[in-house]
Design an enzyme around this catalytic site. Structure first.
Site, PDB file in Angstrom:
ATOM      1  N   GLN A   1       0.833  -1.204   0.000  1.00 11.44           N
ATOM      2  CA  GLN A   1       0.000   0.000   0.000  1.00 11.44           C
ATOM      3  C   GLN A   1       0.874   1.263   0.000  1.00 11.44           C
ATOM      4  O   GLN A   1       0.597   2.240   0.702  1.00 11.44           O
ATOM      5  CB  GLN A   1      -0.933  -0.008   1.208  1.00 11.44           C
ATOM      6  CG  GLN A   1      -2.140  -0.898   1.048  1.00 11.44           C
ATOM      7  CD  GLN A   1      -3.137  -0.365   0.014  1.00 11.44           C
ATOM      8  OE1 GLN A   1      -3.211   0.817  -0.244  1.00 11.44           O
ATOM      9  NE2 GLN A   1      -3.889  -1.274  -0.591  1.00 11.44           N
ATOM     10  N   SER A   2       1.897   1.267  -0.815  1.00 15.87           N
ATOM     11  CA  SER A   2       2.846   2.379  -0.856  1.00 15.87           C
ATOM     12  C   SER A   2       2.229   3.662  -1.421  1.00 15.87           C
ATOM     13  O   SER A   2       1.760   3.692  -2.563  1.00 15.87           O
ATOM     14  CB  SER A   2       4.060   1.992  -1.710  1.00 15.87           C
ATOM     15  OG  SER A   2       4.881   3.114  -1.970  1.00 15.87           O
ATOM     16  N   ASN A   3       2.253   4.727  -0.619  1.00 19.06           N
ATOM     17  CA  ASN A   3       1.850   6.045  -1.114  1.00 19.06           C
ATOM     18  C   ASN A   3       2.834   6.550  -2.158  1.00 19.06           C
ATOM     19  O   ASN A   3       2.457   7.191  -3.141  1.00 19.06           O
ATOM     20  CB  ASN A   3       1.789   7.049   0.036  1.00 19.06           C
ATOM     21  CG  ASN A   3       0.767   6.686   1.082  1.00 19.06           C
ATOM     22  OD1 ASN A   3      -0.363   6.342   0.769  1.00 19.06           O
ATOM     23  ND2 ASN A   3       1.162   6.759   2.356  1.00 19.06           N
TER      24      ASN A   3
ATOM     25  N   ALA B   1       4.615   4.775  -4.281  1.00 16.92           N
ATOM     26  CA  ALA B   1       4.390   4.104  -5.565  1.00 16.92           C
ATOM     27  C   ALA B   1       3.246   4.763  -6.322  1.00 16.92           C
ATOM     28  O   ALA B   1       3.341   5.035  -7.522  1.00 16.92           O
ATOM     29  CB  ALA B   1       4.101   2.623  -5.335  1.00 16.92           C
TER      30      ALA B   1
END
Length: 343
Positions: free
Chosen positions: A75-77, A79
Site C-alpha cells: 500500500q505504498s503512497n 508508488a
C-alpha cells in the site's frame, strides 16, 4: 538555499495550507496545534512524495528515461504518486511491491493505493517481505536495461539527496508562512519512515537557522537505525545544497515507541488518532504513516512531554487513499448508524 539550481518539474500544489486545529487542541487541553497540509500537494490525492518527485522526475527526464522504476510496500503512497507523476509526463512506470504485512485481505492487496497504481497505468511485480529491496530494485533495473529500456531507478520513498530537496524546500515554505502570520513554532512533528522527509526538513531548517526542532515518529525501524538513516541522508542533502556540516547529530530525533506490531499494522492508538482527526477536524490520515505520527503526537501531549503552552505543527504526509485497504480494521458497518436514525 538556492533550489533553482536543481532541475525541477513544478507540478505540486504549493504552498500547501498551514491551518489551525482548534477543536483537536481543545480536546487535548492544549498545546496550540497547527497542521501543514502536505496531503494537498496534488497528483492522485496528494502526499509528501510529490515534493520529492518534482526533483526526482526532473532528473529522470534530464537523463532521457523512458521508464521509472521504484519500490515500496503493497500500500505504498510513494508508488501511487510516482505512477501518477509518470503518467503526467508520459513515462512508463514499473513498481516492485513488497509484502511487509502478510495480509491476504483483498481490500489490502487490491484496493487503495494498489488500485490507483494500476489506474495510473503502472505495471508491478511483487516480492515477499524481508528482502534487500535496494538490491531487488537494482536487479530489476538491470533486467529492464538489458531489454533496451532507459531506466531511472527511484529508491523507496524517493529518499535520496535529490528527493530530500523537496523537504528542504518545504522548510523554506513553512518558515515563510509562519513569518507572515507572526506564528512562533516550538516544534514540528511528523511520521518518519524512509528518512527523506525528515532529512530534508531538518537540513532546510538548519540551513535557515530557524531554531525549530523536528520530531519524527517512526513507523518501522528501531530508534538508533531510524536516526542514523535520517542523519546520513541529511548530511548528504546538506552536501548537495552546498551547506555541508549544517546538521549536527543531535538535530535528528526520532521516537519509535508507536510502531506497534510492525510496519503497516495499525495500532489501537493509530486508529483512535485517525478517528479524532476525522471527527474533530475533517482531516483524513492513513494507518501506516500519518496515523501513527498523530498517535505519537497525541500520546506525548497526554503524557505532558509536549507542553500545553507550546505551538506545534503536525506535518501531514498524506496517504488517505490507503484507508481503503484497511476498512476492516475500523469495524464499521450499517450498525454504526445512530439509534434514533434506525427505524
Amino acid at each position: 538555499m538556492h533550489l533553482a539550481r536543481f532541475p525541477r518539474i513544478h507540478l505540486a500544489h504549493l504552498p500547501t495550507p498551514l491551518e489551525p486545529m482548534e477543536r483537536l487542541s481543545k480536546e487535548l487541553g492544549g498545546p496550540t496545534l497547527w497542521i501543514k497540509r502536505d496531503d494537498c500537494t496534488g497528483l492522485s490525492t496528494g502526499g509528501n512524495k510529490t515534493r520529492k518527485l518534482e526533483f526526482l522526475m526532473a532528473e529522470a527526464r534530464a537523463e532521457g528515461a523512458d521508464l521509472v522504476l521504484t519500490q515500496g510496500a503493497t500500500q505504498s503512497n510513494h508508488a501511487r504518486q510516482t505512477a501518477a507523476f509518470a503518467a503526467k509526463l508520459g513515462i512508463d512506470c514499473h513498481i516492485l511491491l513488497e509484502d511487509r504485512t502478510g495480509s491476504t485481505d483483498p481490500a489490502y492487496t487490491a484496493n487503495g493505493n494498489v488500485f490507483l497504481d494500476f489506474l495510473h497505468g503502472a505495471t508491478a511485480e511483487t516480492r515477499p517481505g524481508g528482502l534487500d529491496m535496494n538490491a531487488e530494485l537494482e536487479a530489476a533495473a538491470e533486467r529492464l536495461r538489458a531489454q533496451g529500456r532507459t531506466v531511472y531507478a527511484i529508491p523507496g520513498g524517493g529518499s535520496n539527496p535529490t528527493g530530500a530537496l523537496g523537504y528542504a524546500n518545504c522548510a523554506l515554505e513553512l518558515v515563510h508562512q509562519a513569518n507572515e502570520r507572526g506564528l512562533r513554532i516550538d516544534r514540528i512533528v511528523h511520521a518518519t519512515g524512509s528518512a527523506g522527509t525528515q532529512a530534508g526538513l531538518v537540513t532546510g531548517l538548519q540551513a535557515l537557522n530557524a531554531g525549530i526542532p523536528v520530531l519524527g515518529i517512526g513507523v518501522r525501524a528501531p530508534k538508533p537505525k531510524q536516526e542514523e538513516s535520517v542523519y546520513a541522508l541529511a548530511c548528504a542533502t546538506a552536501d548537495k545544497l552546498g551547506c555541508a556540516g549544517v546538521v549536527a547529530r543531535e538535530d535528528v530525533v526520532a521516537n519509535t515507541d508507536y510502531v506497534g506490531p510492525g510496519y503497516g499494522v495499525p495500532t489501537p492508538e493509530c486508529l483512535e488518532a485517525i478517528e479524532l482527526f476525522a471527527q474533530l477536524e475533517g482531516i483524513l490520515l492513513d494507518p501506516v504513516y500519518s496515523g501513527k505520527g498523530a498517535a505519537g503526537l497525541i500520546d506525548l501531549i497526554r503524557k505532558g512531554e509536549i507542553g500545553r503552552d507550546e505551538t506545534v505543527v503536525f506535518l501531514h504526509t498524506g496517504g488517505a487513499a490507503g484507508l481503503f485497504g484497511y476498512v476492516g480494521a475500523f469495524g464499521y458497518g450499517a450498525a454504526k448508524a445512530a439509534p434514533e436514525a434506525v427505524a
